[in-house]
Scaffold this motif. Structure first.
Motif, PDB file in Angstrom:
ATOM      1  N   UNK A 130      -7.783  -2.402  -8.164  1.00  0.00           N
ATOM      2  CA  UNK A 130      -6.903  -1.813  -9.179  1.00  0.00           C
ATOM      3  C   UNK A 130      -5.508  -1.591  -8.590  1.00  0.00           C
ATOM      4  N   UNK A 131      -5.461  -0.936  -7.421  1.00  0.00           N
ATOM      5  CA  UNK A 131      -4.180  -0.625  -6.798  1.00  0.00           C
ATOM      6  C   UNK A 131      -4.375  -0.544  -5.293  1.00  0.00           C
ATOM      7  N   UNK A 132      -3.346  -0.149  -4.588  1.00  0.00           N
ATOM      8  CA  UNK A 132      -3.401   0.000  -3.138  1.00  0.00           C
ATOM      9  C   UNK A 132      -3.265   1.471  -2.797  1.00  0.00           C
ATOM     10  N   UNK A 133      -4.160   1.962  -1.957  1.00  0.00           N
ATOM     11  CA  UNK A 133      -4.078   3.328  -1.448  1.00  0.00           C
ATOM     12  C   UNK A 133      -3.719   3.274   0.031  1.00  0.00           C
ATOM     13  N   UNK A 134      -2.724   4.059   0.426  1.00  0.00           N
ATOM     14  CA  UNK A 134      -2.401   4.201   1.847  1.00  0.00           C
ATOM     15  C   UNK A 134      -2.359   5.694   2.166  1.00  0.00           C
ATOM     16  N   UNK A 135      -2.545   6.016   3.438  1.00  0.00           N
ATOM     17  CA  UNK A 135      -2.451   7.409   3.862  1.00  0.00           C
ATOM     18  C   UNK A 135      -1.389   7.537   4.942  1.00  0.00           C
ATOM     19  N   UNK A 136      -0.581   8.608   4.835  1.00  0.00           N
ATOM     20  CA  UNK A 136       0.456   8.911   5.816  1.00  0.00           C
ATOM     21  C   UNK A 136       0.381  10.396   6.141  1.00  0.00           C
ATOM     22  N   UNK A 137       1.048  10.804   7.194  1.00  0.00           N
ATOM     23  CA  UNK A 137       1.102  12.226   7.535  1.00  0.00           C
ATOM     24  C   UNK A 137       1.836  12.981   6.427  1.00  0.00           C
ATOM     25  N   UNK A 138       1.404  14.206   6.099  1.00  0.00           N
ATOM     26  CA  UNK A 138       2.056  14.971   5.030  1.00  0.00           C
ATOM     27  C   UNK A 138       3.556  15.112   5.218  1.00  0.00           C
ATOM     28  N   UNK A 139       4.005  15.281   6.466  1.00  0.00           N
ATOM     29  CA  UNK A 139       5.441  15.457   6.705  1.00  0.00           C
ATOM     30  C   UNK A 139       6.245  14.186   6.449  1.00  0.00           C
ATOM     31  N   UNK A 140       5.559  13.040   6.332  1.00  0.00           N
ATOM     32  CA  UNK A 140       6.251  11.775   6.067  1.00  0.00           C
ATOM     33  C   UNK A 140       6.164  11.331   4.613  1.00  0.00           C
ATOM     34  N   UNK A 141       5.369  12.037   3.811  1.00  0.00           N
ATOM     35  CA  UNK A 141       5.041  11.553   2.470  1.00  0.00           C
ATOM     36  C   UNK A 141       6.265  11.384   1.571  1.00  0.00           C
ATOM     37  N   UNK A 142       7.114  12.410   1.473  1.00  0.00           N
ATOM     38  CA  UNK A 142       8.286  12.317   0.598  1.00  0.00           C
ATOM     39  C   UNK A 142       9.279  11.283   1.119  1.00  0.00           C
ATOM     40  N   UNK A 143       9.349  11.145   2.424  1.00  0.00           N
ATOM     41  CA  UNK A 143      10.210  10.118   3.017  1.00  0.00           C
ATOM     42  C   UNK A 143       9.708   8.729   2.629  1.00  0.00           C
ATOM     43  N   UNK A 144       8.398   8.529   2.682  1.00  0.00           N
ATOM     44  CA  UNK A 144       7.818   7.248   2.285  1.00  0.00           C
ATOM     45  C   UNK A 144       8.102   6.962   0.823  1.00  0.00           C
ATOM     46  N   UNK A 145       7.968   7.985  -0.015  1.00  0.00           N
ATOM     47  CA  UNK A 145       8.250   7.825  -1.439  1.00  0.00           C
ATOM     48  C   UNK A 145       9.689   7.353  -1.647  1.00  0.00           C
ATOM     49  N   UNK A 146      10.610   7.974  -0.952  1.00  0.00           N
ATOM     50  CA  UNK A 146      12.022   7.605  -1.076  1.00  0.00           C
ATOM     51  C   UNK A 146      12.269   6.178  -0.578  1.00  0.00           C
ATOM     52  N   UNK A 147      11.673   5.831   0.550  1.00  0.00           N
ATOM     53  CA  UNK A 147      11.863   4.480   1.117  1.00  0.00           C
ATOM     54  C   UNK A 147      11.317   3.417   0.170  1.00  0.00           C
ATOM     55  N   UNK A 148      10.142   3.663  -0.381  1.00  0.00           N
ATOM     56  CA  UNK A 148       9.555   2.676  -1.286  1.00  0.00           C
ATOM     57  C   UNK A 148      10.377   2.525  -2.564  1.00  0.00           C
ATOM     58  N   UNK A 149      10.883   3.636  -3.089  1.00  0.00           N
ATOM     59  CA  UNK A 149      11.711   3.549  -4.287  1.00  0.00           C
ATOM     60  C   UNK A 149      12.991   2.762  -4.020  1.00  0.00           C
ATOM     61  N   UNK A 150      13.529   2.882  -2.804  1.00  0.00           N
ATOM     62  CA  UNK A 150      14.723   2.120  -2.450  1.00  0.00           C
ATOM     63  C   UNK A 150      14.418   0.649  -2.180  1.00  0.00           C
ATOM     64  N   UNK A 151      13.128   0.328  -2.074  1.00  0.00           N
ATOM     65  CA  UNK A 151      12.728  -1.054  -1.835  1.00  0.00           C
ATOM     66  C   UNK A 151      12.038  -1.692  -3.041  1.00  0.00           C
ATOM     67  N   UNK A 152      12.355  -1.184  -4.219  1.00  0.00           N
ATOM     68  CA  UNK A 152      11.886  -1.850  -5.434  1.00  0.00           C
ATOM     69  C   UNK A 152      10.598  -1.334  -6.019  1.00  0.00           C
ATOM     70  N   UNK A 153      10.052  -0.230  -5.500  1.00  0.00           N
ATOM     71  CA  UNK A 153       8.869   0.389  -6.092  1.00  0.00           C
ATOM     72  C   UNK A 153       9.344   1.478  -7.064  1.00  0.00           C
TER      73      UNK A 153
END
Length: 414
Positions: A130-153
């Protein structure tokens, strides 16, 4: 065919479980005797639980014995084709995610299905994604969200829950959709919705420890197979109460056949998390339909499930998708150990958290306008859970879920 008497839903569920099994033979008489409405019911269950590709694969090997109508065979063949095409897009998205997160120096691991469809199943299409699940450290989560949004997600519009709230109260952030592939990604900070202090210590509840154990295969970071196996069980038994479908049985069988499991560490983690009964029950289910799979079990730790509990759990894997929430809530209410616990469950159902109401209304949770939608929510959701009359099939599933929940909650030495 249309004049034939319909087969009981219970029998259809057992037939479907036989049809997706890797070791059990399907009784030819059972498929020949099915009417048009029976095949329609089987197709609905298969579609809800993503079983079409496996059914297509097994039907090709047993075309004469199964006597599947041509229109049904075509539906399953198309689901296999669509799953194969989607697997290519998922694979591309996984490698793109890996490149983005590696460039940002952020450790991650792909979860469950990503490992299974690439490394456990003989053909990727047999494990629909259905989709892709990844896990990251909690302190990196919002940073990952921002990076992915800047890369077309792009964040999907129907998820009004703010990421900060999700970070605090749920196990993953609002899903993002890859604009190029159309594949959605969920960024997890933990594997379970609710984690006790005990579960955080030395088990799959410790995200930092998980990320220290990642393994790279084919250019993608994954959790080790031992952690993935326990995650599959906790997700199916304790998070979903078996309502996420019988594909879990094939997942576990394929994972154990294809990977080396550290059984000593597996059972140690299961004991710490109080999941040994769930492991015992799900392993018994797997053994019935994949009897060549070796699932070592330490003697004297947990009593095996009775045939009754085993059958209840197996039939719950094929419950109607549209009724899953009702079955889960009613069963939880039935096995609540005290009046206080039942009252708390009813209170949460009648008075939802702000973010729940916001998601229902499709509005930001900070807006007071969401309160206008409360009467509608109360009728649509709480009313359905508490007062709507249930069909006989749903009532039976509620009793099955309550029986299984009671067994799982019993003391380990009982």
């Amino acid at each position: 065919m249309s004049g034939m008497k319909s087969v009981a839903r219970r029998d259809l569920k057992y037939l479907l479980l036989d049809m997706i099994s890797t070791t059990r033979l399907v009784d030819t008489k059972k498929t020949v005797g099915l009417g048009a409405s029976d095949w329609q019911t089987l197709c609905k269950m298969a579609a809800q639980h993503r079983l079409g590709p496996i059914l297509h694969h097994h039907r090709k090997m047993h075309a004469q014995e199964w006597a599947v109508p041509e229109d049904v065979a075509n539906i399953w063949a198309e689901s296999y084709r669509q799953s194969a095409l989607r697997s290519l897009r998922v694979r591309h998205s996984l490698h793109r995610l890996d490149a983005i997160l590696n460039a940002a120096l952020i450790p991650y691991a792909a979860l469950k299905g990503a490992w299974l469809f690439l490394h456990a199943y003989t053909q990727p299409a047999l494990r629909p994604m259905r989709d892709i699940d990844i896990i990251v450290a909690p302190e990196n989560a919002l940073k990952v969200l921002d990076i992915l949004e800047r890369n077309g997600f792009k964040r999907r519009d129907e998820y009004a829950k703010p990421p900060e709230h999700a970070l605090e109260y749920t196990k993953h952030l609002p899903p993002l959709r890859c604009q190029k592939s159309g594949i959605s990604v969920e960024v997890h900070t933990r594997l379970m919705e609710h984690i006790t202090v005990t579960e955080k210590s030395g088990t799959i509840g410790d995200t930092s420890a998980l990320l220290e154990r990642i393994e790279r295969h084919g250019g993608i970071a994954f959790l080790p197979p031992t952690d993935t196996l326990l995650h599959l069980i906790v997700h199916a038994v304790y998070d979903h109460h078996f309502d996420n479908g019988p594909l879990t049985l094939n997942d576990i069988a394929s994972l154990v056949r294809s990977s080396e499991i550290d059984w000593e560490r597996f059972w140690a983690m299961a004991k710490i998390g109080n999941w040994a009964r769930g492991c015992s029950l799900l392993f018994a289910m797997v053994r019935r339909y994949h009897d060549q799979v070796v699932l070592p079990y330490p003697a004297g730790t947990t009593p095996p499930p009775s045939t009754h509990h085993l059958d209840c759990a197996l039939l719950l894997t094929l419950q109607d998708f549209d009724q899953r929430a009702i079955v889960s809530f009613r069963a939880e209410l039935a096995v609540a150990p005290s009046l206080l616990r039942r009252t708390a469950l009813l209170w949460r159902r009648a008075f939802p958290a702000r973010h729940v109401l916001a998601a229902f209304a499709g509005s930001p949770s900070a807006s007071w306008w969401i309160l206008v939608h409360y009467p509608k929510w109360l009728i649509a959701r709480a009313g359905q859970m508490l007062f709507e009359r249930q069909s006989d099939d749903v009532k039976i599933d509620i009793r099955r879920a309550a029986h299984v929940a009671s067994w799982l909650q019993a003391k380990e030495n009982a």
